[in-house]
Design an enzyme around this catalytic site. Structure first.
Site, PDB file in Angstrom:
ATOM      1  N   TRP A 186       0.817  -1.218   0.000  1.00 54.49           N
ATOM      2  CA  TRP A 186       0.000   0.000   0.000  1.00 54.49           C
ATOM      3  C   TRP A 186       0.850   1.267   0.000  1.00 54.49           C
ATOM      4  CZ3 TRP A 186       1.867   2.434   4.140  1.00 54.49           C
ATOM      5  CH2 TRP A 186       2.330   1.666   5.209  1.00 54.49           C
ATOM      6  N   ASN A 187       2.163   1.176   0.265  1.00 53.97           N
ATOM      7  CA  ASN A 187       2.920   2.432   0.414  1.00 53.97           C
ATOM      8  C   ASN A 187       3.194   3.122  -0.922  1.00 53.97           C
ATOM      9  OD1 ASN A 187       4.789   0.451  -0.258  1.00 53.97           O
ATOM     10  ND2 ASN A 187       6.410   1.270   1.036  1.00 53.97           N
ATOM     11  N   PRO A 205      -3.354  -6.555  -5.257  1.00 53.03           N
ATOM     12  CA  PRO A 205      -2.890  -5.314  -4.619  1.00 53.03           C
ATOM     13  C   PRO A 205      -3.269  -5.320  -3.140  1.00 53.03           C
ATOM     14  CG  PRO A 205      -4.909  -4.895  -5.844  1.00 53.03           C
ATOM     15  CD  PRO A 205      -4.608  -6.367  -6.017  1.00 53.03           C
ATOM     16  N   SER A 216       6.540  -7.063   3.848  1.00 51.15           N
ATOM     17  CA  SER A 216       7.369  -7.284   5.037  1.00 51.15           C
ATOM     18  C   SER A 216       8.178  -8.586   4.939  1.00 51.15           C
ATOM     19  CB  SER A 216       6.480  -7.341   6.280  1.00 51.15           C
ATOM     20  OG  SER A 216       5.799  -8.584   6.307  1.00 51.15           O
ATOM     21  N   GLU A 256      11.035  -8.292  -2.344  1.00 49.04           N
ATOM     22  CA  GLU A 256      11.532  -6.957  -1.980  1.00 49.04           C
ATOM     23  C   GLU A 256      10.946  -6.699  -0.595  1.00 49.04           C
ATOM     24  OE1 GLU A 256      11.933  -3.651  -1.033  1.00 49.04           O
ATOM     25  OE2 GLU A 256      10.615  -2.856  -2.607  1.00 49.04           O
ATOM     26  N   LEU A 257      11.767  -6.922   0.438  1.00 49.23           N
ATOM     27  CA  LEU A 257      11.256  -7.019   1.807  1.00 49.23           C
ATOM     28  C   LEU A 257      11.681  -5.818   2.666  1.00 49.23           C
ATOM     29  CD1 LEU A 257      11.880 -10.876   2.122  1.00 49.23           C
ATOM     30  CD2 LEU A 257       9.846  -9.692   1.277  1.00 49.23           C
ATOM     31  N   CYS A 291      10.360   1.394   2.257  1.00 46.31           N
ATOM     32  CA  CYS A 291      11.306   0.330   2.656  1.00 46.31           C
ATOM     33  C   CYS A 291      12.735   0.849   2.754  1.00 46.31           C
ATOM     34  CB  CYS A 291      11.284  -0.811   1.659  1.00 46.31           C
ATOM     35  SG  CYS A 291       9.675  -1.551   1.523  1.00 46.31           S
ATOM     36  N   GLU A 309      12.391  -2.031  11.979  1.00 49.03           N
ATOM     37  CA  GLU A 309      12.010  -1.078  10.940  1.00 49.03           C
ATOM     38  C   GLU A 309      10.887  -0.204  11.511  1.00 49.03           C
ATOM     39  OE1 GLU A 309      10.357  -2.865   7.373  1.00 49.03           O
ATOM     40  OE2 GLU A 309      11.182  -1.227   6.174  1.00 49.03           O
TER      41      GLU A 309
HETATM   42  C1  SIN Z   1       9.683   0.795  -1.369  1.00 50.64           C
HETATM   43  O1  SIN Z   1       9.425   1.363  -0.340  1.00 50.64           O
HETATM   44  O2  SIN Z   1       9.789  -0.416  -1.413  1.00 50.64           O
HETATM   45  C2  SIN Z   1       9.890   1.534  -2.670  1.00 50.64           C
HETATM   46  C3  SIN Z   1      10.674   2.747  -2.551  1.00 50.64           C
HETATM   47  C4  SIN Z   1      11.184   3.257  -3.885  1.00 50.64           C
HETATM   48  O3  SIN Z   1      10.951   2.658  -4.945  1.00 50.64           O
HETATM   49  O4  SIN Z   1      11.859   4.272  -3.862  1.00 50.64           O
END
Ligand code: SIN
Length: 492
Positions: free
Chosen positions: A162-163, A187, A241, A262-263, A296, A393
């Site tokens: 969602w970010n 999604p 996560s 991609e964690l 992330c 995190e």
């Molecule tokens: C993410 O938070 O995984 C993506 C950040 C980005 O693409 O800059």
């Protein structure tokens, strides 16, 4: 009076509440729906079709059928359709940004930036998809030739967060479609509207039915379970996560699916005494407070050398005092709310724990009691590497500032984590820049720069931050199988 989301759009047909499967707009299982909430107001802005395992299975089967023809098309044909999709995304930026801000909370400026970022992945992979080169390998025998070709891996299951409700989709779907795969996308339940708007534009661009399917639903276990167990799905790509990534990897092991993960991250920013604070402060503001800290690659640990520490904290405090947290509909908002009440409570619990462990609150430090999932910009000092906050995190607008004296101490602190996504260093010393760039155990390192993401460079982590790379020329590899062909009897 609040203006309904649909009334804010110039093209009302971009607001979809049905799922998109095999080119059709579908209602949920027994017509059920789930609510999408505006995190700035806590109001319901849409009710979206709630699908489950059975619809996911049907989508996988139609994706498999659709890709049989798609993979045979000339790369240029696929590329032209992707280019058309990209142009429609760009043309509809204003509406897509409103939809994104309404469901995710980020400011309109941030949403517009994300739409451009999202479109850039489609454009990049439309071009790169034409460059899937093979090899001819010289063999030991004169009558043989070794040939290597690369082929689409098969149906891809994509699970996105969602970010970044749009860009994390196109970073996966762009390369998948470009090389001839089909995608079944789940999604995040918090932000399905951006995904559905992308599907509407893919449909308008003429992307054939069945190649891009959007399964909306709030039962992530049922949908994820089907994606990870179905034998027709050959690859799972996930952004989210680390604990969920581990579950998905274990499930994928049963059918030996390829995974890209991609964690989570725990990014350090190491700031040396010789750093230029005029560069550092905007860099830290971007790395720590972009998307209200819900990234992330957010700077999670600000590791600052003793000589510059007090001045750094003073200047950071002045910079964050200018923030204005508010709804996307207020033109003076610089930062949005967090995604849910649970997210706000989690951040608050981490801050409370740090205070109990001895941290000093320079500013912020208390959750808002007004409507909306707000948490103020917070700076914590007097921290050390034994505290819980050093290992976790944060995923929110909380700057945790640590101090160090020697170069070796900074390196040890930076690498002292199970995560390895992004790290940053600020120094004017060239030798030290190289040393840190090489010795930091991370997939991405920014030297005197924190805005490191772009479609043309590889995004991804090491250690428990994941595997695989997204974007760049390497981003195609995860959607391709290598096939070796031995041509025999060539001298007959
Ligand atoms: C993410 O938070 O995984 C993506 C950040 C980005 O693409 O800059």
């Amino acid at each position: 009076m609040t203006v309904q989301l649909i009334d804010q759009l110039s093209d009302r047909t971009l607001l979809k509440q049905q799922a998109y499967v095999n080119g059709q707009w579908l209602d949920g299982n027994a017509n059920t729906t789930f609510a999408v909430i505006d995190p700035a107001t806590e109001q319901v802005i849409a009710n979206v079709a709630n699908l489950g395992a059975a619809e996911t299975r049907a989508a996988i089967e139609s994706a498999d059928l659709a890709m049989r023809d798609w993979r045979q098309q000339a790369p240029k044909t696929r590329s032209d359709l992707l280019e058309r999709w990209c142009q429609l995304i760009v043309d509809n930026t204003a509406d897509l940004a409103i939809i994104m801000s309404a469901e995710q909370g980020k400011t309109l400026a941030e949403s517009k930036g994300e739409i451009a970022y999202s479109a850039s992945f489609i454009k990049w992979f439309a071009e790169e998809g034409k460059r899937v080169y093979g090899d001819v390998i010289p063999t030991a025998q004169t009558d043989r030739r070794g040939i290597v070709i690369k082929q689409a891996i098969g149906v891809v299951g994509a699970i996105t967060p969602w970010n970044f409700p749009s860009a994390m989709i196109t970073r996966k779907v762009g390369p998948a479609l470009a090389v001839g795969c089909a995608v079944v996308l789940k999604p995040a339940a918090e932000t399905p509207l951006s995904a559905l708007a992308l599907a509407e534009l893919a449909d308008r661009a003429g992307i054939p039915a069945g190649l891009f399917n959007v399964i909306t639903g709030d039962d992530a276990v049922a949908i994820g379970g089907e994606l990870t167990s179905h034998t027709l799905v050959k690859k799972i790509t996930f952004t989210g996560s680390t604990p969920v990534g581990k579950i998905l990897m274990a499930q994928c092991a049963q059918t030996v699916k390829r995974t890209s993960m991609e964690l989570g991250g725990n990014a350090p920013i190491v700031i040396f005494d010789d750093a230029d604070l005029d560069l550092v402060i905007p860099g830290v503001i971007n790395a720590k407070f972009r998307n209200s800290g819900q990234t992330c690659i957010s700077a999670n640990r600000l590791i600052v050398q003793e000589g510059i520490y007090a001045e750094f904290v003073k200047r950071l405090n002045i910079a964050v005092s200018e923030f204005n947290f508010g709804a996307y509909s207020q033109s003076d908002s610089t930062h949005g709310p967090l995604i849910t009440a649970k997210a706000t409570a989690n951040i608050d619990a981490k801050v409370r724990q740090a205070i109990a462990d001895g941290a000093t609150v320079v500013c912020g430090g208390k959750a808002s009691v007004a409507a909306g999932y707000y948490y103020p910009a917070t700076i914590l000092t007097h921290l050390n590497d034994t505290m819980a906050i050093f290992k976790e995190e944060i995923f929110g607008p909380v700057a945790a500032v640590y101090s160090f004296s020697t170069e070796q101490q900074a390196l040890d602190m930076a690498n002292d984590t199970v995560f390895g996504l992004a790290a940053y260093v600020y120094t004017e010393n060239m030798r030290r820049s190289w040393k840190f760039a090489e010795a930091l155990e991370y997939g991405m390192v920014g030297i005197n720069e924190t805005a490191i993401s772009a479609e043309i460079v590889p995004f991804g982590g090491v250690k428990e931050s994941g595997q695989g790379r997204e974007g760049s020329k390497y981003g195609l590899d995860d959607y391709l199988e290598i096939k070796y062909i031995c041509m025999g009897a060539m001298d007959k």
